[in-house]
Write a protein that holds these residues in place. Structure first.
Motif, short mmCIF file in Angstrom:
data_model
loop_
_atom_site.label_atom_id
_atom_site.label_comp_id
_atom_site.label_asym_id
_atom_site.label_seq_id
_atom_site.Cartn_x
_atom_site.Cartn_y
_atom_site.Cartn_z
N HIS A 98 0.89 -1.25 0.07
CA HIS A 98 -0.06 -0.10 0.13
C HIS A 98 0.81 1.14 0.27
N SER A 107 -1.87 8.11 -1.30
CA SER A 107 -2.44 8.49 -2.62
C SER A 107 -1.75 9.88 -2.82
N VAL A 112 -4.26 12.92 -3.43
CA VAL A 112 -4.66 13.27 -2.10
C VAL A 112 -4.06 14.43 -1.31
N GLU A 137 -6.51 8.53 1.54
CA GLU A 137 -6.84 7.43 0.38
C GLU A 137 -5.46 6.87 0.24
N ARG A 138 -5.61 5.32 -0.06
CA ARG A 138 -4.26 4.79 -0.39
C ARG A 138 -4.34 3.99 -1.73
N LEU A 139 -3.23 3.76 -2.15
CA LEU A 139 -3.40 3.04 -3.64
C LEU A 139 -2.63 1.55 -3.41
N SER A 146 -6.70 1.70 -7.36
CA SER A 146 -7.50 2.19 -6.27
C SER A 146 -8.00 1.23 -5.46
N TYR A 147 -8.69 1.43 -4.41
CA TYR A 147 -9.18 0.70 -3.46
C TYR A 147 -10.63 -0.16 -4.26
N ASP A 148 -11.28 0.82 -5.10
CA ASP A 148 -12.52 0.16 -5.87
C ASP A 148 -12.07 -0.94 -6.79
#
Length: 566
Positions: free
Chosen positions: A63, A66, A69, A447-449, A460-462
Motif C-alpha cells: 500500500h 495517494s 490526495v 486514501e491509499r493506492l 484504487s481501493y475500488d
C-alpha cells in the motif's frame, strides 16, 4: 477547532508563528511512514514509505498513500523529500511519488543506491534532483534548515533530523537505537544529544515507537555473535540462517562467524545479495566475503561445512526460505540433521506463514531454532524505552509525539513523557505547534493506492475490491449478439463450484433460457431497446441466479451487442 479540506500551504502562511505537522502514515500501523512539516507556506516531506500488503490481498504487494490526495491537502509543491534511511517503510513509495510529483530528494548513500535501483526496475529514466547527505550535513530549504544526525539502526547510513523552522526546532528520530555495531556503525552518544539541547529549546520530539514498551536500552548487534556462533558450531548438517535482507549488520555477523569457523556461505535471495553488493561497495564488508560460494561450489562441500544465508524470515512469497521449504531450489535441499535458524523477530500478522514454514522444516527432520528458544540470536534495530528516554532527557522537548507503530506501541511511547508533554496523532492528523500550545486543526480522510505484484502499477481501493470479489466469489462473463435474424448468448463461469461439467451445462442452459425470456419481454420497449439497459438487466438476472445457487454474488460482466439498436 478542526477544519475540513485544509490547504496546508495557505494555512501555514497565515500562521507564521506556528509549525504544522501532518502525519500521513505510520501511526497506528506498521509501515507507510510519511510525515509532512509546513512553515510559512513552505513544505517538506520526511520519509515516503510503503506498507506491505495483507496475505488476503490477492496479487497486491504493498500500500502507498495517494499522491493526488496529498497534492490537494498540501496545496503547494514540497521543497524536498527527506529520507531518513533506506528501509521500504520509509523509502518504498518514493518512486511512485516522484513519477507524479517531482521535488528534490535528500538521502544517505545507502538509500540513494536503493532508490536508483528501484527507479531502474520501474524503467523510470526521468531526471530527478537527488542529493546525497552525510551525518553532520545541513540542508537549507527556504525558511527551513535541517541538520542530519547519525543514528545506529539495522541498515547503514541512517539519520535523525533536527528541523529548524524560525525559532522552532523539531527532532524527528526516524528508526534508531543508541548502541551501534562498533566499529562499523557508531553509537549515538549522549554528548551529541546534549549539543542539540544546548542550542536552544526543542519544540517537539517526533519519535519511533516500535519497541517503546521494552525496558532498558536496545543491545548492540555485537551481542548476537557468541550465541549465533554457538548455534552454528552445533550443526550436524547444513545451517540455514534466515534474517531480514536489509539487515547488513546481521549479514556481516554471519559472514564473520563463518570465517571464524571455516564455513562457506551460500546466499539465497535477491535482496540479500543486493545488501552484500552494497556492503562491499561502501567498504562495510571486507575480507569476510571470501567465505561466499556460488552454486557450482556447493558440490565440493560436506553439508556440515555449509552455511546458507537466505531471505524469507517472515514467510515472504518467493523468498529464499519459502523456495527451500517448497523444494524449489534444485542445488540444495533441507534434510534431516540440518538446522534452520530464524535470526529475526516475527512481525505481527506473519505468524501463520512462518509457522507453516517451521512445520515443513520439522517434517523434513530439520532442527528449527528461533529467538524464542535462543533469545540472543537476534537483536532489534529499534529503540527501547531507555533509548527514547535519552532523547527526552537531553532534548527536554516541549512536546513528545510518538509515531511509527501500532496504537499499542504509540501509547507505550507516549507514557514515557510527562503528561503535559504528550501529544497524540493518528494518520490524517494535522496539528499546529508552538511553545504556547498544540492544537489539532484538521483530520484528513486519506486514501491509499495498492501496488500490483507483477506490473508494479497502482490501483484504487475500488479496483482492488473488485479483484477480491472475483477471488472470493467467482466470475461470470456473458457475451452475445442480437440482430434482426438471430439471438445468440453464451456465459463463461470462472471459479464457481459446480458439482461437475454436467451440472454446469444444465445450469447454463437454464440461464440462457431466462436471458431469451428477458429479451422477449424487453424487446418491445418504446423507442428501441438499448445495449446499455439490456446488459445491465442481464447482469442483474445472472447475478441473482448465481446468488440463489451459491449463496454468494459473483462478479458478472455482460457484453451483449445489439445490432438492432437505434
Amino acid at each position: 477547532m478542526t477544519m475540513e479540506n485544509p490547504n496546508l500551504s495557505v494555512l501555514s502562511a497565515k500562521a507564521p508563528d506556528r509549525v504544522f505537522m501532518f502525519t500521513v502514515g505510520g501511526c497506528g500501523e506498521f509501515g507507510m511512514n510519511l510525515t509532512v512539516y509546513a512553515y510559512r507556506g513552505q513544505i517538506i516531506i520526511v520519509d515516503c514509505g510503503l506498507a506491505f500488503a495483507e496475505t488476503f490481498e490477492i496479487g497486491i504487494d504493498a500500500h502507498i498513500p495517494s499522491p493526488q490526495v496529498l497534492k490537494e491537502v498540501l496545496g503547494a509543491q514540497p521543497l524536498a523529500y527527506l529520507i531518513t534511511h533506506g528501509h521500504e517503510d520509509h523509502l518504498g513509495a518514493l518512486p511512485f511519488f516522484l513519477a507524479t510529483w517531482k521535488a528534490p530528494v535528500y538521502l544517505g548513500p545507502w538509500a540513494r543506491e536503493l532508490l536508483r535501483d528501484k527507479l531502474m526496475q520501474r524503467g523510470d529514466t526521468s531526471s530527478y534532483e537527488i542529493h546525497e547527505v552525510r551525518p553532520g550535513d545541513t540542508t537549507v530549504l527556504g525558511a527551513l534548515r535541517v541538520e542530519w544526525i547519525h543514528v545506529p539502526h539495522s541498515i547503514p547510513h541512517c539519520s535523525s533530523l533536527c528541523i529548524e523552522a524560525g525559532p522552532h526546532r523539531i527532532v524527528h528520530t526516524g528508526d534508531f537505537k543508541t548502541n551501534g555495531y562498533a566499529p562499523f556503525d557508531l553509537s549515538l552518544e549522549a554528548k551529541t544529544l546534549e549539543a542539540i539541547g544546548r542550542k536552544g529549546p526543542v519544540l517537539a520530539l517526533v519519535a519511533d515507537s516500535t519497541n517503546a514498551a521494552t525496558p532498558g536500552f536496545c543491545p548492540t548487534e555485537a551481542v548476537v555473535l557468541p550465541e549465533l556462533g554457538a548455534v552454528i558450531k552445533e550443526a550436524k548438517g547444513v545451517t540455514f540462517i534466515t534474517t531480514f535482507s536489509s539487515n547488513l549488520w546481521r549479514i556481516k555477523s554471519v559472514l564473520l562467524l563463518a570465517k571464524e569457523q571455516s564455513k562457506r556461505v551460500f546466499v539465497l535471495g535477491a535482496g540479500m545479495r543486493k545488501s552484500i553488493e552494497l556492503g562491499v561497495k561502501f567498504r562495510l564488508l571486507s575480507d569476510e566475503v571470501n567465505v561466499l560460494v556460488d552454486e557450482a561450489g556447493l558440490k565440493s562441500l560436506q553439508r556440515r561445512e555449509l552455511l546458507v544465508l537466505c531471505s524469507g524470515c517472515q514467510g515472504e512469497y518467493r523468498s529464499g526460505l519459502r523456495r527451500l521449504v517448497g523444494d524449489e531450489v534444485n542445488a540444495l535441499k533441507i534434510m534431516a540433521d540440518d538446522q534452520v535458524v530464524f535470526s529475526s523477530r516475527v512481525i505481527p500478522g506473519n505468524e501463520k506463514s512462518i509457522a507453516k514454514m517451521v512445520s515443513i522444516c520439522h517434517q523434513k527432520g530439520a532442527l528449527v531454532i528461533t529467538s524464542r528458544e535462543r533469545p540472543q540470536i537476534h537483536v532489534s534495530g529499534h529503540a527501547y524505552a531507555e533509548d527514547l528516554g535519552l532523547f527526552l532527557k537531553h532534548l527536554k522537548p516541549r512536546y513528545h509525539i510518538p509515531v511509527h507503530g501500532t496504537f499499542t506501541q504509540l501509547r507505550a511511547n507516549q507514557l514515557l513523557a510527562a503528561p503535559e508533554e504528550r501529544v497524540s496523532v493518528t494518520n490524517g492528523s494535522i496539528i499546529s505547534l508552538r511553545a504556547e500550545g498544540c492544537e489539532k486543526v484538521a483530520e484528513v480522510a486519506l486514501e491509499r493506492l495498492f501496488v500490483d505484484s507483477w506490473s508494479r502499477q497502482t490501483m484504487s481501493y475500488d479496483v482492488m475490491r473488485e479483484r477480491h470479489k472475483i477471488g472470493d466469489s467467482g466470475l461470470a462473463v456473458v457475451t452475445g449478439f442480437i440482430d434482426s435474424k438471430r439471438v445468440e448468448f453464451d456465459i463463461e463461469f470462472v471459479g464457481l463450484p459446480f458439482q461437475d461439467e454436467g451440472d454446469e451445462k444444465r445450469f447454463l442452459n437454464v440461464l440462457l433460457g431466462r436471458m431469451r425470456d428477458l429479451y422477449k419481454r424487453l424487446e418491445p420497449v418504446p423507442g428501441g431497446l438499448s445495449s446499455e439497459y439490456f446488459n445491465e438487466q442481464t447482469r442483474l438476472l445472472i447475478r441473482r441466479a448465481l446468488s440463489d445457487r451459491f449463496m454468494k454474488k459473483p462478479v458478472v460482466m455482460s457484453k451483449i451487442f445489439l445490432a438492432t439498436e437505434h
